[in-house]
Design a protein around this motif. Structure first.
Motif, PDB file in Angstrom:
ATOM      1  N   ALA A 195      14.268   5.975   6.193  1.00 53.46           N
ATOM      2  CA  ALA A 195      12.921   5.437   5.943  1.00 53.46           C
ATOM      3  C   ALA A 195      12.617   5.528   4.462  1.00 53.46           C
ATOM      4  O   ALA A 195      12.803   6.584   3.837  1.00 53.46           O
ATOM      5  CB  ALA A 195      11.878   6.222   6.733  1.00 53.46           C
ATOM      6  N   ILE A 250       9.390   5.040   2.067  1.00 53.74           N
ATOM      7  CA  ILE A 250       7.929   4.916   2.106  1.00 53.74           C
ATOM      8  C   ILE A 250       7.417   5.025   0.682  1.00 53.74           C
ATOM      9  O   ILE A 250       7.686   6.002  -0.021  1.00 53.74           O
ATOM     10  CB  ILE A 250       7.301   6.013   2.990  1.00 53.74           C
ATOM     11  CG1 ILE A 250       7.859   5.922   4.419  1.00 53.74           C
ATOM     12  CG2 ILE A 250       5.777   5.887   3.005  1.00 53.74           C
ATOM     13  CD1 ILE A 250       7.406   7.045   5.329  1.00 53.74           C
ATOM     14  N   THR A 301       0.867   0.648   1.141  1.00 52.74           N
ATOM     15  CA  THR A 301       2.044   1.471   1.418  1.00 52.74           C
ATOM     16  C   THR A 301       3.155   0.632   2.020  1.00 52.74           C
ATOM     17  O   THR A 301       2.917  -0.127   2.971  1.00 52.74           O
ATOM     18  CB  THR A 301       1.696   2.619   2.379  1.00 52.74           C
ATOM     19  OG1 THR A 301       0.562   3.342   1.876  1.00 52.74           O
ATOM     20  CG2 THR A 301       2.871   3.582   2.519  1.00 52.74           C
ATOM     21  N   PHE A 325       6.539   0.484   4.194  1.00 52.02           N
ATOM     22  CA  PHE A 325       7.359   1.174   5.190  1.00 52.02           C
ATOM     23  C   PHE A 325       8.605   0.317   5.410  1.00 52.02           C
ATOM     24  O   PHE A 325       8.505  -0.821   5.871  1.00 52.02           O
ATOM     25  CB  PHE A 325       6.592   1.356   6.500  1.00 52.02           C
ATOM     26  CG  PHE A 325       5.443   2.321   6.404  1.00 52.02           C
ATOM     27  CD1 PHE A 325       5.622   3.675   6.644  1.00 52.02           C
ATOM     28  CD2 PHE A 325       4.173   1.877   6.058  1.00 52.02           C
ATOM     29  CE1 PHE A 325       4.567   4.569   6.552  1.00 52.02           C
ATOM     30  CE2 PHE A 325       3.113   2.753   5.954  1.00 52.02           C
ATOM     31  CZ  PHE A 325       3.305   4.105   6.199  1.00 52.02           C
ATOM     32  N   HIS A 326       9.754   0.866   5.081  1.00 53.24           N
ATOM     33  CA  HIS A 326      10.988   0.092   5.150  1.00 53.24           C
ATOM     34  C   HIS A 326      12.104   0.971   5.716  1.00 53.24           C
ATOM     35  O   HIS A 326      12.258   2.121   5.312  1.00 53.24           O
ATOM     36  CB  HIS A 326      11.381  -0.404   3.751  1.00 53.24           C
ATOM     37  CG  HIS A 326      12.673  -1.156   3.710  1.00 53.24           C
ATOM     38  ND1 HIS A 326      12.751  -2.496   4.024  1.00 53.24           N
ATOM     39  CD2 HIS A 326      13.936  -0.760   3.411  1.00 53.24           C
ATOM     40  CE1 HIS A 326      14.007  -2.894   3.902  1.00 53.24           C
ATOM     41  NE2 HIS A 326      14.749  -1.856   3.534  1.00 53.24           N
ATOM     42  N   SER A 367       7.638   7.008  12.585  1.00 53.50           N
ATOM     43  CA  SER A 367       7.100   7.479  11.308  1.00 53.50           C
ATOM     44  C   SER A 367       7.381   8.958  11.134  1.00 53.50           C
ATOM     45  O   SER A 367       7.155   9.746  12.067  1.00 53.50           O
ATOM     46  CB  SER A 367       5.580   7.251  11.244  1.00 53.50           C
ATOM     47  OG  SER A 367       5.273   5.892  11.448  1.00 53.50           O
ATOM     48  N   LYS A 373       8.760  -4.234  14.584  1.00 63.03           N
ATOM     49  CA  LYS A 373       8.266  -2.859  14.599  1.00 63.03           C
ATOM     50  C   LYS A 373       7.238  -2.724  15.716  1.00 63.03           C
ATOM     51  O   LYS A 373       6.553  -3.689  16.071  1.00 63.03           O
ATOM     52  CB  LYS A 373       7.638  -2.513  13.245  1.00 63.03           C
ATOM     53  CG  LYS A 373       7.056  -1.114  13.163  1.00 63.03           C
ATOM     54  CD  LYS A 373       6.491  -0.837  11.788  1.00 63.03           C
ATOM     55  CE  LYS A 373       7.585  -0.712  10.764  1.00 63.03           C
ATOM     56  NZ  LYS A 373       7.067  -0.234   9.454  1.00 63.03           N
TER      57      LYS A 373
END
Length: 435
Positions: free
Chosen positions: A105, A107, A143, A145-146, A152, A172
């Motif tokens: 992740a 972020i 933000t 998210f990738h 999370s 997602k």
């Protein structure tokens, strides 16, 4: 079990009436998503630059986070986007080769402050919302998210932000609870399997927009093992603290670093004064009384008044997203250069003491001199019609042409106004015609 509303046409009036701070809604493939792959990658790259060199580069940074299978590398630099990746696809390909089946992740908070293209489109999109509900006092957050993470890293949680999720790539799943599903005295929960039955979900794909109010507990999940990319925009609707405004007021510097409130959150002004609930006693300690008196006295100073006006103008011109991206490199302007402004986001001008404050795209400069010629110049730029630098400079006297320091008010002479135009060009408030 609750279900989420699904809409296929995006309209701000309907959204504000039915959903704003009321309940979640999913807009599917409406074609109005303001975020583009290239802008997202450029902003992520901007946030990551300089983090790959020394291992200590990220020690003081809280805006970039990278996890591998829920663990955080001690030195995340090698795992962040690089110029050589070229795109999100190139970045994903490099990480797939390095990580194999492990999940990751990326972020990045304050994403909008690292890329002008992303910031500009985001500000334009939300300007229609601000016209209906008002500009947020402490600004929105953006933000990234990738990754292909399972859920999370923080787990189920509640934000003080009402949130928009813009799906960029992949799929997602967001899981929601209308109220806190557990009774333990904790604010987040990573192992939430016992509470799945009380939740409801929304699955998003490229181009979708998902919205939920700040009152909903939530967690992001991967809908598959494929990489997914989304940009979340949080609008603060609860918990605005007066100290944010005080920190802005007493700060004298400017730059692209996160504001003091983003790095100092949770620190007490005076140690051991707050009770267990974070509440001050009725009688203020001597140190706080002295600080309050000093602030009260200094707030009547003309410089403080000018600073307050500058802060407010910058907040307005930033369009709800601060700090803005850093200014571009300055270049000299010739009399024959042709300029134009932006009618949708005009340069703001207001008197401050003996001079004038110009604010554009969240940045300010100060000019001294008579209002009429300065006001006319700004008004001309704000019409967005093309005009030569020479024409703009013509009403101003040539006397006083000398080297100028940007940090001091610029005199309303041809040299001063030329420098003013050059600075506004770095703010991207005006553009050279044909570029």
């Amino acid at each position: 079990m609750a279900r989420i509303d699904i809409q296929r046409r995006f309209d701000w009036d309907t959204f504000v009436t039915r959903y704003w701070n009321r309940r979640p809604v999913l807009y599917q493939a409406t074609g109005v998503n303001p975020f583009m792959d290239t802008d997202v990658f450029d902003a992520a790259l901007g946030a990551s630059r300089g983090a790959m060199d020394p291992p200590t580069a990220l020690e003081a940074r809280t805006d970039v986070q990278f996890t591998i299978d829920q663990g955080q590398p001690v030195h995340p630099g090698p795992w962040l986007p690089r110029d050589t990746d070229g795109s999100l696809d190139g970045y994903d390909s490099r990480l797939a080769d390095a990580l194999g089946t492990r999940r990751y992740a990326l972020i990045i908070s304050l994403l909008h402050s690292h890329g002008y293209g992303l910031w500009s489109r985001e500000r334009a999109f939300f300007s229609d919302l601000w016209r209906r509900v008002g500009l947020p006092l402490s600004g929105g957050i953006t933000t990234l998210f990738h990754g292909n993470y399972e859920h999370s890293p923080v787990g189920v949680h509640l934000d003080r932000f009402t949130t928009f999720l813009f799906a960029i790539r992949g799929r997602k799943r967001m899981r929601f609870w209308a109220r806190r599903p557990w009774s333990m005295p904790v604010t987040t929960l990573v192992d939430y399997a016992p509470y799945l039955a009380e939740s409801f979900t929304a699955e998003v794909g490229p181009g979708d927009i998902l919205y939920w109010p700040a009152s909903y507990y939530h967690v992001g999940e991967s809908a598959s093992r494929d990489v997914a990319t989304s940009v979340n925009v949080g609008v603060p609707v609860t918990g605005h603290q007066a100290r944010y405004d005080v920190e802005d007021l007493v700060s004298t510097g400017r730059g692209n670093a996160p504001r003091a409130r983003d790095t100092a959150r949770g620190r007490a002004l005076v140690p051991d004064v707050l009770d267990g609930d974070g509440v001050l006693p009725r009688e203020l300690p001597a140190a706080l009384r002295q600080a309050a008196n000093t602030l009260r006295e200094s707030s009547h100073d003309s410089r403080t008044q000018a600073h307050i006006r500058t802060l407010w103008l910058n907040r307005r011109s930033a369009g709800g997203f601060e700090p803005p991206p850093p200014p571009a490199r300055r270049r000299p302007l010739k009399d024959t250069d042709i300029l134009h402004g932006n009618k949708s986001f005009p340069i703001l001008l207001e008197k401050t003491g003996t001079g004038w404050c110009c604010s554009a795209n969240g940045n300010a400069l100060h000019v001294s001199g008579l209002r009429q010629p300065v006001n006319k110049l700004v008004a001309t730029l704000n019409t967005a019609r093309t005009v030569s630098v020479g024409e703009l400079l013509h009403p101003f006297p040539s006397r006083g042409d000398m080297p100028l320091r940007v940090l001091k008010p610029l005199p309303a002479t041809r040299a001063g106004v030329r420098r003013m135009l050059e600075i506004l060009l770095t703010f991207r408030a005006i553009q050279l015609a044909g570029r």
